[in-house]
Enzyme design. Structure first.
Site, PDB file in Angstrom:
ATOM      1  CB  SER A 163     -56.463  53.959 -33.274  1.00  0.00           C
ATOM      2  OG  SER A 163     -55.256  53.435 -33.713  1.00  0.00           O
ATOM      3  CE  LYS A 187     -54.069  54.809 -36.338  1.00  0.00           C
ATOM      4  NZ  LYS A 187     -53.970  53.371 -36.118  1.00  0.00           N
ATOM      5  CE1 TYR A 237     -50.963  57.142 -35.886  1.00  0.00           C
ATOM      6  CE2 TYR A 237     -49.035  56.417 -34.639  1.00  0.00           C
ATOM      7  CZ  TYR A 237     -50.314  56.196 -35.100  1.00  0.00           C
ATOM      8  OH  TYR A 237     -50.968  55.027 -34.777  1.00  0.00           O
ATOM      9  CE1 TYR A 258     -56.608  49.543 -34.584  1.00  0.00           C
ATOM     10  CE2 TYR A 258     -57.841  48.408 -32.887  1.00  0.00           C
ATOM     11  CZ  TYR A 258     -57.099  49.497 -33.306  1.00  0.00           C
ATOM     12  OH  TYR A 258     -56.868  50.523 -32.447  1.00  0.00           O
ATOM     13  CB  VAL A 315     -54.472  50.430 -28.003  1.00  0.00           C
ATOM     14  CG1 VAL A 315     -54.474  49.499 -29.185  1.00  0.00           C
ATOM     15  CG2 VAL A 315     -53.512  51.576 -28.193  1.00  0.00           C
TER      16      VAL A 315
END
Ligand code: GLU
Length: 314
Positions: free
Chosen positions: A66, A69, A190, A242, A260
């Site tokens: 992530s 991102k 992605y 998160y 993760v």
């Protein structure tokens, strides 16, 4: 602060982090990630005046997941401009897990923010209309100053076999006309960007770039616009961890993004970039050792964004 003092703070931080590793677990929902050694821990602090402090497993490669991102958002903002990007993706914390589609379906017609999967898949769908995955890889290599960054094929394949939920999110986005590009291409882009493999050193280098307003210290070159850096750091602070983002922000006051794979990217503005690797995760999916030790580092080095600062009127 003397260099030896900072080094000893870093060693304390490692001890504090190691103390909680046993309470977490490696991610298993992507089968390939379950192979990581949960006892690994590496920490790098790279300061704006050129000092580098490193300890533990700082050369180990792991998939960025992530944290990509953040790079994708930087590239999208600098390519399309904030108006176009935020027309499609919001900037509000979702309070839901990273891969939730509930809030997208019931509460909104836009993904809540670019740091959760629905938002990042939307960003990926914009990028895929303009860039190849090789371009994205090159961008990551540039901002991390590491030409060795490459995709971990095994992790990519492993996630593609288990990404039904991300595909569901992407099709839901398509049904709401949020995605224009091909759905499958967007999910592949992605997943590929998430599978790029990096080190804690790479994350500290990228963190330092953001801490220095988008200007690369080694070359003096601007890689990211100032406006983009400000937007991205704000979103990292409010949405980067998160559904643990609020508590983490209170504790550390350092804009941070987790993945993760066990990575943490932290940015103490105008001070330093911090990169951490520790694949043992807490129940929210954040590096358990990193979260604990960042609380200590923030306190010890006075890094909380809202700490009382000197202000003098001229
Ligand atoms: N590729 C991962 C996924 O979409 C990234 C998740 C994460 O790091 O939070 O499930």
């Amino acid at each position: 602060m003397r260099l030896e003092e900072i080094m000893s703070i870093l060693e304390n931080a490692k001890r504090i982090g190691r103390g909680v590793i046993r309470y977490g677990n490696v991610a298993t929902y992507i089968p390939e990630l379950a192979k990581a050694d949960k006892n690994k821990l590496g920490i790098c602090l790279y300061t704006i005046d050129g000092s580098r402090f490193e300890t533990g497993n700082t050369d180990d490669r792991f998939t960025i997941q992530s944290i990509s991102k953040v790079m994708a958002l930087c590239l999208a903002l600098d390519t399309f401009g904030s108006e176009i990007v935020f027309e499609r993706v919001g900037v509000e914390p979702s309070g839901e897990a990273f891969n939730s589609l509930v809030e997208l379906d019931n509460r909104s017609n836009r993904p809540f923010n670019p740091m959760i999967n629905s938002g990042a898949i939307t960003i990926a769908s914009m990028l895929v209309s303009r860039y190849s995955i090789e371009d994205m890889q090159k961008y990551m290599q540039d901002v991390c100053e590491d030409p060795e960054i490459a995709m971990d094929e095994a992790v990519f394949q492993s996630e593609m076999e288990t990404c039904a939920r991300n595909k569901a999110i992407a099709y839901l986005l398509k049904s709401k006309n949020i995605i224009d590009s091909d759905v499958e291409d967007s999910v592949v882009f992605y997943t590929q960007m998430c599978a790029m493999s990096v080190t804690a050193k790479n994350l500290a280098t990228f963190g330092l770039l953001l801490a220095n307003d988008g200007i690369q210290i080694s070359t003096g070159k601007r890689l990211i616009t100032s406006q983009t850096v400000r937007l991205v750091l704000t979103i990292m602070l409010t949405c980067g961890m998160y559904d643990g983002s609020g508590e983490f922000a209170l504790k550390t006051g350092i804009p941070t993004k987790s993945g993760v794979g066990g990575g943490l990217l932290s940015v103490a503005q105008n001070k330093m970039g911090i990169g951490i690797y520790g694949p043992s995760l807490d129940e929210k999916g954040n590096c358990i050792a990193g979260c604990e030790l960042l609380g200590y580092i923030s306190e010890a080095l006075n890094l909380h964004i809202f700490n009382k600062a000197e202000w003098k009127e001229e």
